[in-house]
Write an enzyme that holds these catalytic residues in place. Structure first.
Site, PDB file in Angstrom:
ATOM      1  N   MET A  86      11.323   0.547  -4.146  1.00  0.00           N
ATOM      2  CA  MET A  86      11.653   1.894  -4.607  1.00  0.00           C
ATOM      3  C   MET A  86      13.152   2.131  -4.424  1.00  0.00           C
ATOM      4  SD  MET A  86       8.663   4.068  -2.725  1.00  0.00           S
ATOM      5  CE  MET A  86       6.983   3.431  -2.654  1.00  0.00           C
ATOM      6  N   SER A 120       6.895   6.508  -0.542  1.00  0.00           N
ATOM      7  CA  SER A 120       6.907   5.680   0.662  1.00  0.00           C
ATOM      8  C   SER A 120       5.714   4.730   0.586  1.00  0.00           C
ATOM      9  CB  SER A 120       6.820   6.527   1.940  1.00  0.00           C
ATOM     10  OG  SER A 120       7.051   5.726   3.089  1.00  0.00           O
ATOM     11  N   SER A 121       5.896   3.558   1.201  1.00  0.00           N
ATOM     12  CA  SER A 121       4.826   2.561   1.147  1.00  0.00           C
ATOM     13  C   SER A 121       4.969   1.579   2.294  1.00  0.00           C
ATOM     14  CB  SER A 121       4.858   1.801  -0.185  1.00  0.00           C
ATOM     15  OG  SER A 121       6.038   1.017  -0.275  1.00  0.00           O
ATOM     16  N   SER A 122       3.918   0.801   2.493  1.00  0.00           N
ATOM     17  CA  SER A 122       3.955  -0.341   3.409  1.00  0.00           C
ATOM     18  C   SER A 122       4.068  -1.592   2.548  1.00  0.00           C
ATOM     19  CB  SER A 122       2.687  -0.396   4.269  1.00  0.00           C
ATOM     20  OG  SER A 122       2.704  -1.535   5.111  1.00  0.00           O
ATOM     21  N   TRP A 134       0.843  -1.195   0.000  1.00  0.00           N
ATOM     22  CA  TRP A 134       0.000   0.000   0.000  1.00  0.00           C
ATOM     23  C   TRP A 134       0.876   1.241   0.000  1.00  0.00           C
ATOM     24  CZ3 TRP A 134      -4.565  -0.547  -1.689  1.00  0.00           C
ATOM     25  CH2 TRP A 134      -5.305  -1.713  -1.419  1.00  0.00           C
TER      26      TRP A 134
END
Length: 377
Positions: free
Chosen positions: A245, A96-98, A74
């Site tokens: 990323m 940014s992500s989970s 996500w």
């Protein structure tokens, strides 16, 4: 038993069925960490053109928890805008992500972390994987570095809510964190173009680095490197199609709109479709490590960030023509790399390995004496 606990255990069962969470200690840590604490109340979902915020208040608690406990990455920030701040759909690149839970588990298991190990995590992100580490190892031996101040502040809040108190650092993770050295393991939740020397310097002998090697074509390979007594690190890539990323200091520089130059034209020896293959793209990137990939209809273009050199392909009957312009013959470099790969049967990335010293970083095919490509330093 709460809905969160039931969904956590259910997801753990799904991952175990995939061959993950074989170590009971990791399964216990995974089941102990409520992922919803680390996602806030909104995430981004792509609609193909933009990133649309998905909010807990609109979904309702039950649907939100099912969303949280899907095995999905996500996105939580796009070009510095958090999902919670976004008034509507936004354009840009995720910053940014989970990470999807199965990849969190895969990274931790590949790193072969053991009880009592001191771990440096590069990229705190939401803090979710940091919390899993804390539950397995204890707070005192977990160090985590986050580049983005806003992301770091949110992660610290999430970790406190989860009852975790690791050593959190705001700064450039490519520099590591000397105050916590020596580490048994460095685990990066971002990709790098090359291994930062500081990671080597801050490891104990026999310590490991687990990361993904990527580049401006966005080819990617997951690897665990082990440091020997001479200060060199060695390892083989995993076959998993894993991507993260790029670390922000390793991101692609801004590039003007692509305009094709006629350059020198010849028949292409390989189909650009080879770059649609996961390992084929990785190999092409090894051949032209400072080039960015641009899709152009049914063909593609490569643009070198350092020299402005370019190569672009177009269909010519049943084959392909390539145009190359500038001081570098980018397509020649890509063809040479793909040819070496195809000559040994086009194996997946587990056939590749890497050797890293302070002065040189080489990816090799088969064994260290086989075909070799130097990474940019």
């Amino acid at each position: 038993m709460t809905s969160s606990t039931i969904l956590r255990q259910s997801l753990a069962g799904e991952l175990a069925a995939q061959g993950l969470l074989a170590d009971p200690a990791w399964r216990a840590a995974f089941e102990a960490v409520p992922r919803e604490l680390f996602l806030g109340d909104a995430v981004f979902r792509s609609d193909g053109a933009q990133w649309e915020p998905v909010r807990r208040e609109r979904l309702g608690d039950d649907e939100w928890l099912r969303t949280v406990y899907s095995d999905t990455t996500w996105v939580t920030q796009v070009d510095g805008i958090s999902a919670q701040e976004a008034a509507g759909p936004v354009s840009g690149r995720p910053t940014s992500s989970s990470t999807l839970p199965s990849l969190v588990v895969r990274m931790l298991e590949l790193a072969d972390v053991q009880d009592g190990d001191r771990v440096l995590e590069i990229g705190t992100g939401t803090g979710y994987s940091t919390a899993v580490l804390c539950h397995r190892l204890g707070d005192e031996t977990v160090y985590s570095v986050e580049y983005d101040e806003e992301v770091a502040a949110a992660a610290a809040q999430h970790l406190r809510a989860a009852g975790c108190s690791p050593h959190l650092v705001v700064g450039d993770g490519l520099r590591g964190h000397q105050d916590g050295a020596e580490y048994d393991a460095v685990i990066a939740t971002c990709a790098v173009r090359t291994i930062p020397p500081s990671w080597l310097w801050q490891l104990r002998d026999g310590g490991s680095i687990t990361t993904t090697i990527s580049g401006w074509m966005l080819g990617s390979g997951l690897i665990r490197l082990v440091l020997d007594e001479e200060g060199a690190a060695h390892g083989r890539f995993a076959a998993d199609p894993v991507s993260y990323m790029l670390a922000r200091p390793h991101e692609r520089p801004p590039r003007p709109t692509f305009y094709a130059h006629p350059g020198r034209t010849r028949d292409s020896w390989v189909s650009p479709g080879l770059l649609d293959d996961w390992t084929g793209l990785f190999v092409a990137q090894l051949g032209a490590p400072s080039a960015e990939l641009v899709r152009t209809g049914d063909g593609l273009a490569l643009v070198d960030a350092a020299t402005g050199s370019q190569a672009w392909t177009e269909r010519d009957g049943d084959g392909w023509t390539v145009h190359q312009d500038g001081p570098l013959r980018l397509w020649d470099q890509v063809e040479d790399a793909l040819d070496a790969w195809q000559k040994v049967g086009s194996p997946d990335q587990s056939a590749f390995g890497m050797t890293v010293t302070e002065w040189d970083q080489v990816v090799w095919l088969g064994d260290p004496e086989g075909p070799r490509w130097r990474l940019p330093t």
